[in-house]
Design an enzyme around this catalytic site. Sequence first.
Site, PDB file in Angstrom:
ATOM      1  N   GLN A  27     -16.158 -16.015 -67.353  1.00 35.56           N
ATOM      2  CA  GLN A  27     -16.943 -14.900 -68.136  1.00 35.56           C
ATOM      3  C   GLN A  27     -15.976 -15.344 -69.491  1.00 35.56           C
ATOM      4  O   GLN A  27     -17.167 -14.924 -70.178  1.00 35.56           O
ATOM      5  CB  GLN A  27     -16.093 -13.948 -67.643  1.00 35.56           C
ATOM      6  N   ASP A  49      -1.612 -14.357 -61.255  1.00 37.88           N
ATOM      7  CA  ASP A  49      -2.334 -14.379 -59.759  1.00 37.88           C
ATOM      8  C   ASP A  49      -3.247 -14.915 -60.448  1.00 37.88           C
ATOM      9  O   ASP A  49      -4.491 -15.018 -60.517  1.00 37.88           O
ATOM     10  CB  ASP A  49      -2.572 -12.718 -58.867  1.00 37.88           C
ATOM     11  N   TYR A  54     -11.416 -19.623 -57.538  1.00 38.90           N
ATOM     12  CA  TYR A  54     -12.181 -18.957 -58.846  1.00 38.90           C
ATOM     13  C   TYR A  54     -12.448 -20.075 -59.972  1.00 38.90           C
ATOM     14  O   TYR A  54     -12.135 -20.653 -60.499  1.00 38.90           O
ATOM     15  CB  TYR A  54     -10.697 -18.523 -59.475  1.00 38.90           C
ATOM     16  N   SER A 152      -3.911 -11.729 -47.284  1.00 38.57           N
ATOM     17  CA  SER A 152      -4.968 -10.807 -48.707  1.00 38.57           C
ATOM     18  C   SER A 152      -6.623 -10.271 -48.147  1.00 38.57           C
ATOM     19  O   SER A 152      -6.752 -11.357 -47.169  1.00 38.57           O
ATOM     20  CB  SER A 152      -5.637 -12.106 -49.950  1.00 38.57           C
TER      21      SER A 152
END
Length: 334
Positions: A27, A49, A54, A152
């Site tokens: 982004q 983190d 990603y 997670s």
Amino acid sequence: MEHRHLGRSGLKISEIIYGNWLTHASQVEDERARDCVRAALDSGISTFDTADTYANTAAEVVLGEALKGERRESLEIFTKVYFPTGSKGHNDTGLSRKHIRESIDASLQRLQTDYVDLYQAHRYDYATPLEETMQAFADVVHSGKALYIGVSEWNADQLRAGHQLARELGIQLISNQPQYSMLWRVIEERVVPTSRELGISQIVWSPIAQGILTGKYKPGAEAPEGSRARDENGGADMIKRFLDDPVLEAVQGLEPIAEDLGLSMAQLAVAWVLSNDNVAGAIIGASRPEQVTENVKAAGITLDADVKARIDEVLGDIPETDAAKTVSPAQRLA
């Protein structure tokens, strides 16, 4: 900055954690991403983190570059494994011994560090025996490549089974990383009580509900230019669930509460998740350094019972509380 113990361990982390999902290498430009990391460090954040998935590994690279030169012992660096990366071949996903072993080495190289403080299973792997996964994690810890293990979006039963195996293997499973906010409370019924019993902390993501709890999205109005809801590469799909007018109207009702406390809406949202005693840290992301500087002011704020009751009254039955929605079935990789 306040620091809290992570699970039933001696590891302390900053209660505000900087996360680079949806931002670094996707982004925002790398230079601005480095500026955001610098703002985090300057604000007292010591915990960072990320995950190998990603930006298809690029986010780890950017974070490694941004933290280069910092005293490693003063940082807590977390990453994750599970989702496909690289060429996305048939063994490039899940929590098999092969994928974990190859992924930890690649993550360490990208992050430019000899070890991570916490290595996390990004989701539960229904296709791999849990015993194989936990043995592979034990090997990672015993080799010194990670200090602790986390997960997670695991449900209560999965946490209990994983915790038991970890103990038998001589390692510590000390954290779970779920989505949690005023609007998304699905962990409260089962995950949080089980975690308290086992000595597992929550490291929560999306405490501001992808920006909804800032109050910038108005009922009946178009999403603001440059906002996440307008960015197909920056989480627009994730935020859609909250863009209904009844939700946005309820959120507007939180503004007087924030004003009474001298807080921004975002600071109120972060302080709210940190008021849960099972939450060790709240992950914030940023596309601009000033967002980090503002949101970190939620550290150390105490919300009394009356304030939390006012929040519950304003939101009514808007928050999602169904424990079955701890993780979407769409995340199950066959």
